[in-house]
Design a protein around this motif. Structure first.
Motif, PDB file in Angstrom:
ATOM      1  N   ILE A 120      11.457  20.666  -0.103  1.00  0.00           N
ATOM      2  CA  ILE A 120      12.776  21.006   0.463  1.00  0.00           C
ATOM      3  C   ILE A 120      13.868  20.680  -0.564  1.00  0.00           C
ATOM      4  O   ILE A 120      14.855  21.404  -0.701  1.00  0.00           O
ATOM      5  N   ALA A 169      16.749  17.287   1.481  1.00  0.00           N
ATOM      6  CA  ALA A 169      17.946  18.137   1.489  1.00  0.00           C
ATOM      7  C   ALA A 169      18.719  17.932   2.775  1.00  0.00           C
ATOM      8  O   ALA A 169      18.202  18.187   3.862  1.00  0.00           O
ATOM      9  N   ALA A 170      19.946  17.468   2.635  1.00  0.00           N
ATOM     10  CA  ALA A 170      20.813  17.255   3.795  1.00  0.00           C
ATOM     11  C   ALA A 170      21.758  18.448   3.894  1.00  0.00           C
ATOM     12  O   ALA A 170      22.742  18.528   3.150  1.00  0.00           O
ATOM     13  N   THR A 200      22.214  20.279   7.319  1.00  0.00           N
ATOM     14  CA  THR A 200      22.772  20.417   8.665  1.00  0.00           C
ATOM     15  C   THR A 200      23.780  19.312   8.986  1.00  0.00           C
ATOM     16  O   THR A 200      23.415  18.142   9.094  1.00  0.00           O
ATOM     17  N   ARG A 240      30.427  23.958  17.855  1.00  0.00           N
ATOM     18  CA  ARG A 240      29.795  24.939  16.950  1.00  0.00           C
ATOM     19  C   ARG A 240      30.657  26.170  16.692  1.00  0.00           C
ATOM     20  O   ARG A 240      30.504  26.833  15.668  1.00  0.00           O
ATOM     21  N   VAL A 241      31.469  26.532  17.653  1.00  0.00           N
ATOM     22  CA  VAL A 241      32.215  27.776  17.522  1.00  0.00           C
ATOM     23  C   VAL A 241      33.449  27.591  16.635  1.00  0.00           C
ATOM     24  O   VAL A 241      33.958  28.541  16.059  1.00  0.00           O
ATOM     25  N   ILE A 278      22.573  15.574  10.136  1.00  0.00           N
ATOM     26  CA  ILE A 278      21.599  15.219  11.186  1.00  0.00           C
ATOM     27  C   ILE A 278      20.287  15.961  10.959  1.00  0.00           C
ATOM     28  O   ILE A 278      20.300  16.994  10.303  1.00  0.00           O
ATOM     29  N   HIS A 279      19.225  15.430  11.492  1.00  0.00           N
ATOM     30  CA  HIS A 279      17.854  15.999  11.430  1.00  0.00           C
ATOM     31  C   HIS A 279      17.277  15.976  10.004  1.00  0.00           C
ATOM     32  O   HIS A 279      16.451  16.836   9.678  1.00  0.00           O
ATOM     33  N   ASP A 305      13.004  12.142  10.972  1.00  0.00           N
ATOM     34  CA  ASP A 305      14.230  12.804  10.535  1.00  0.00           C
ATOM     35  C   ASP A 305      15.397  11.845  10.744  1.00  0.00           C
ATOM     36  O   ASP A 305      15.393  11.069  11.695  1.00  0.00           O
ATOM     37  N   THR A 323      10.068  22.562  19.462  1.00  0.00           N
ATOM     38  CA  THR A 323      11.464  22.538  19.020  1.00  0.00           C
ATOM     39  C   THR A 323      11.549  22.632  17.512  1.00  0.00           C
ATOM     40  O   THR A 323      12.407  23.339  16.964  1.00  0.00           O
ATOM     41  N   ILE A 324      10.637  21.948  16.829  1.00  0.00           N
ATOM     42  CA  ILE A 324      10.645  22.005  15.359  1.00  0.00           C
ATOM     43  C   ILE A 324      10.441  23.453  14.911  1.00  0.00           C
ATOM     44  O   ILE A 324      11.141  23.960  14.038  1.00  0.00           O
ATOM     45  N   GLU A 377      14.318  24.943   9.661  1.00  0.00           N
ATOM     46  CA  GLU A 377      14.715  26.006   8.704  1.00  0.00           C
ATOM     47  C   GLU A 377      15.723  26.988   9.302  1.00  0.00           C
ATOM     48  O   GLU A 377      15.922  28.075   8.783  1.00  0.00           O
ATOM     49  N   SER A 401      17.847  28.258  13.256  1.00  0.00           N
ATOM     50  CA  SER A 401      17.528  28.819  14.581  1.00  0.00           C
ATOM     51  C   SER A 401      17.222  30.313  14.465  1.00  0.00           C
ATOM     52  O   SER A 401      17.684  30.959  13.524  1.00  0.00           O
TER      53      SER A 401
HETATM   54  C1  LIG Z   1      12.330  18.651  13.177  1.00  0.00           C
HETATM   55  C2  LIG Z   1      13.487  19.224  12.437  1.00  0.00           C
HETATM   56  C3  LIG Z   1      13.617  18.964  11.095  1.00  0.00           C
HETATM   57  C4  LIG Z   1      14.745  19.397  10.396  1.00  0.00           C
HETATM   58  N1  LIG Z   1      14.873  19.070   9.074  1.00  0.00           N
HETATM   59  C5  LIG Z   1      16.036  19.338   8.443  1.00  0.00           C
HETATM   60  C6  LIG Z   1      16.270  18.879   7.119  1.00  0.00           C
HETATM   61  O1  LIG Z   1      15.408  18.257   6.484  1.00  0.00           O
HETATM   62  N2  LIG Z   1      17.474  19.144   6.549  1.00  0.00           N
HETATM   63  C7  LIG Z   1      18.452  19.812   7.206  1.00  0.00           C
HETATM   64  O2  LIG Z   1      19.527  19.998   6.656  1.00  0.00           O
HETATM   65  N3  LIG Z   1      18.256  20.282   8.466  1.00  0.00           N
HETATM   66  C8  LIG Z   1      17.085  20.053   9.097  1.00  0.00           C
HETATM   67  N4  LIG Z   1      16.870  20.531  10.373  1.00  0.00           N
HETATM   68  C9  LIG Z   1      17.965  21.209  11.029  1.00  0.00           C
HETATM   69  C10 LIG Z   1      17.755  22.659  11.409  1.00  0.00           C
HETATM   70  O3  LIG Z   1      17.958  23.497  10.321  1.00  0.00           O
HETATM   71  C11 LIG Z   1      18.747  22.887  12.567  1.00  0.00           C
HETATM   72  O4  LIG Z   1      18.187  22.276  13.715  1.00  0.00           O
HETATM   73  C12 LIG Z   1      19.043  24.319  12.841  1.00  0.00           C
HETATM   74  O5  LIG Z   1      19.777  24.866  11.786  1.00  0.00           O
HETATM   75  C13 LIG Z   1      19.848  24.455  14.122  1.00  0.00           C
HETATM   76  O6  LIG Z   1      21.011  23.647  14.074  1.00  0.00           O
HETATM   77  P1  LIG Z   1      21.313  22.648  15.266  1.00  0.00           P
HETATM   78  O7  LIG Z   1      20.115  21.827  15.531  1.00  0.00           O
HETATM   79  O8  LIG Z   1      22.581  21.947  14.967  1.00  0.00           O
HETATM   80  O9  LIG Z   1      21.480  23.575  16.523  1.00  0.00           O
HETATM   81  P2  LIG Z   1      22.770  24.349  16.976  1.00  0.00           P
HETATM   82  O10 LIG Z   1      23.519  24.851  15.790  1.00  0.00           O
HETATM   83  O11 LIG Z   1      23.504  23.535  17.955  1.00  0.00           O
HETATM   84  O12 LIG Z   1      22.107  25.594  17.686  1.00  0.00           O
HETATM   85  C14 LIG Z   1      21.790  25.623  19.071  1.00  0.00           C
HETATM   86  C15 LIG Z   1      22.018  27.044  19.589  1.00  0.00           C
HETATM   87  O13 LIG Z   1      23.393  27.391  19.438  1.00  0.00           O
HETATM   88  C16 LIG Z   1      23.530  28.618  18.722  1.00  0.00           C
HETATM   89  N5  LIG Z   1      24.737  28.529  17.897  1.00  0.00           N
HETATM   90  C17 LIG Z   1      25.129  27.501  17.096  1.00  0.00           C
HETATM   91  N6  LIG Z   1      26.300  27.779  16.503  1.00  0.00           N
HETATM   92  C18 LIG Z   1      26.676  28.994  16.920  1.00  0.00           C
HETATM   93  C19 LIG Z   1      27.807  29.839  16.663  1.00  0.00           C
HETATM   94  N7  LIG Z   1      28.795  29.458  15.850  1.00  0.00           N
HETATM   95  N8  LIG Z   1      27.844  31.039  17.258  1.00  0.00           N
HETATM   96  C20 LIG Z   1      26.840  31.455  18.065  1.00  0.00           C
HETATM   97  N9  LIG Z   1      25.741  30.682  18.367  1.00  0.00           N
HETATM   98  C21 LIG Z   1      25.670  29.490  17.802  1.00  0.00           C
HETATM   99  C22 LIG Z   1      22.249  28.721  17.865  1.00  0.00           C
HETATM  100  O14 LIG Z   1      21.940  30.060  17.501  1.00  0.00           O
HETATM  101  C23 LIG Z   1      21.211  28.108  18.807  1.00  0.00           C
HETATM  102  O15 LIG Z   1      20.782  29.093  19.733  1.00  0.00           O
HETATM  103  C24 LIG Z   1      15.742  20.154  11.073  1.00  0.00           C
HETATM  104  C25 LIG Z   1      15.578  20.466  12.430  1.00  0.00           C
HETATM  105  C26 LIG Z   1      14.472  20.014  13.120  1.00  0.00           C
HETATM  106  C27 LIG Z   1      14.343  20.348  14.593  1.00  0.00           C
END
Ligand SMILES: Cc1cc2nc3c(=O)[nH]c(=O)nc-3n(C[C@H](O)[C@H](O)[C@H](O)COP(=O)(O)OP(=O)(O)OC[C@H]3O[C@@H](n4cnc5c(N)ncnc54)[C@H](O)[C@@H]3O)c2cc1C
Length: 477
Positions: A106, A146-147, A149, A155-156, A188-189, A254, A438-439, A444, A446
């Protein structure tokens, strides 16, 4: 150049980093009873470079000097390089019993995304810095994470939107001076961050001019002053209710990473205010990281296939038509994933001076994997039957009277012991746990992120198809 051993990697982790786990501060992640399980997984990457049977895959040579380095930090130039990296990830994940070691893959995706962005920007300083930093990783053989997220808040709303509950939901620059920048915020994550050596930070979205303080990318040692991590809890041992397995638990954790006014020297800053290039960086990271993600899901999917075939046989239903249908679904799922992931390597595109897997095939592979995963797990659960949730435990099996009853009544097909049937059910329970669902969905990015990328990348294809049809229909425009 210096490839390091797994032992040296473990020793390097006792560096004063600030890590919390289950409400307690961790002295040393490498010796902590739970976190050391993850450290052992990450160490597999270093063991691959030591073992003669995997060394060729794990180690690449500098074409000019012949110096050895981890293949992850080698700059991919063509399909062959991408395929080798893909094979390395698949093999590493096999050795991790379905869990990728994650020491460098990563981080390498972030490194390459930063490299591409610096070249596209044409900013000589950034190009030089990232080239120097790549060299540093090659020479020191460090583990990276890699950080990307950010915690994001609403989110909006954009990062700089005054309607956000606070201005620090996305990592941002709060000050700068001759020596470097000061950053604040939280990610986060972040997988593996607690037991990597270095952390890449890159923006998690496109930025507008108003967001320019949030358009920031850099790399820091994990023990940098002001960085605090809180790891999510995880199961580090097999449950005593399961039949004992003579293999170590393989897992990662994570981190919630807090940047409390962290100083970053300029030579480690790769983006700082160039808001219109934040999208390039995160976009290229996503493409490369989704291809990585698909590669490490292949051994996991093979486990799903194996479990489905085994339990179908053990239950005596392997020849039943609807079960054969479900097994076919699972095979199609696996082979589609493999084909798309490989196609992405063959149909690479050059960005800057790096070969990037084809974005459409990559996003389709990741989307396919996440979108169909729940269907495949449902098929597996269907074949396994209700015993998947109601089976007596290994502890019950140790009571002589119940042991005899389980041996008599809980067999399926003649010739397969109750114990073996129950062992496979234990395995399926671990494989199909909700956490993994969920993972698969969000790791990578949603599913919506993949669909948006596919549509965006497919614009030239759509236009060509339209033109073709217009020509066939006698339309001239
Ligand atoms: C186990 C695990 C490991 C991970 N490892 C890493 C890592 O090493 N490094 C890293 O950087 N990230 C990591 N991630 C993060 C991963 O890339 C994110 O979980 C993913 O990008 C979704 O972001 P979120 O969790 O904040 O969900 P959210 O962004 O809250 O998404 C939830 C829902 O809301 C929707 N949504 C969000 N924003 C908007 C918007 N503006 N408009 C419309 N819809 C929206 C999404 O499509 C989704 O349906 C990891 C995640 C998991 C679960």
């Amino acid at each position: 150049m210096g490839l390091i051993t797994a032992e040296k990697y473990k020793e390097s982790l006792a560096d004063g980093r600030v890590i919390y786990y289950k409400g307690e501060k961790v002295e040393n992640v490498a010796t902590h009873p739970d976190l050391s399980v993850c450290v052992d997984v990450m160490a597999l990457d270093y063991q691959m470079a030591e073992a003669p049977e995997t060394r060729d895959l794990a180690v690449a040579k500098d074409p000019e000097t012949g110096d050895e380095m981890s293949r992850y930090y080698y700059k991919p130039q063509n399909a062959e390089d991408l395929l080798k990296a893909y094979e390395l990830i698949v093999k590493a994940t096999e050795l991790g019993d379905g869990i990728i070691p994650l020491a460098k893959d990563i981080g390498a995706d972030a490194l390459n995304a930063i490299n591409i962005t610096a070249n596209i920007m044409g900013n000589k300083d950034f190009v030089e810095r990232i080239n120097n930093y790549r060299k540093f990783l090659q020479e020191k053989d460090l583990a990276t994470c890699a950080a990307v997220t950010c915690v994001k808040g609403d989110r909006v709303l954009r990062p700089s939107d005054p309607r956000q509950a606070n201005p620090d939901f996305y990592v941002r620059v709060v000050d700068r001076n001759k020596e470097g920048i000061i950053v604040r915020g939280a990610k986060i994550h972040i997988t593996g961050a607690a037991y990597a050596n270095e952390m890449f930070v890159i923006p998690c979205r496109a930025m507008s001019e108003a967001d320019k303080d949030y358009a920031v990318s850099f790399a820091i040692p994990i023990n940098t002053k002001g960085v605090t991590q809180v790891c999510r809890p995880f199961q580090s041992q097999y449950s005593s209710l399961e039949f004992p397995v003579d293999r170590p638990v393989r897992t990662h954790t994570d981190s919630f990473v807090i940047f409390d006014d962290v100083f970053v020297p300029w030579e480690r800053v790769f983006l700082c205010g160039e808001w219109n290039h934040a999208a390039t960086m995160v976009y290229n990271f996503a493409v490369m990281h989704r291809r990585t993600g698909c590669a490490y899901r292949i051994p996991l999917t093979e486990q799903i296939v194996g479990a489905a075939v085994a339990i179908a046989e053990y239950n005596g239903v392997a020849g039943v038509s609807h079960v054969k249908d479900k097994l076919t679904n699972i095979i199609i799922y696996l082979e589609t994933l493999k084909s798309l992931a490989k196609t992405a390597c063959y149909d690479f595109v050059i960005r800057g001076d790096i070969a990037v897997p084809d974005p459409i095939a990559t996003n389709m592979a990741k989307y396919h994997f996440a979108h169909k995963y729940h269907d495949v797990i449902r098929d597996l659960q269907d074949i396994a039957g209700g015993l998947l949730v109601t089976a007596p435990t290994y502890k019950d099996y140790q009571i002589p009277k119940i042991h005899d009853a389980m041996d008599k009544y809980l067999v399926g097909k003649k010739g397969i012991s109750a114990e073996n049937r129950l062992r496979i059910l234990d395995f399926i329970r671990r494989l199909a746990k909700t956490e993994r669902e969920t993972i698969v969905l969000h790791g990578e990015g949603s599913p919506m992120a993949e669909r948006m990328t596919i549509l965006m990348e497919a614009q030239p294809v759509l236009k060509n198809c339209q033109k073709l049809v217009e020509k066939l229909a006698g339309i001239e425009r």
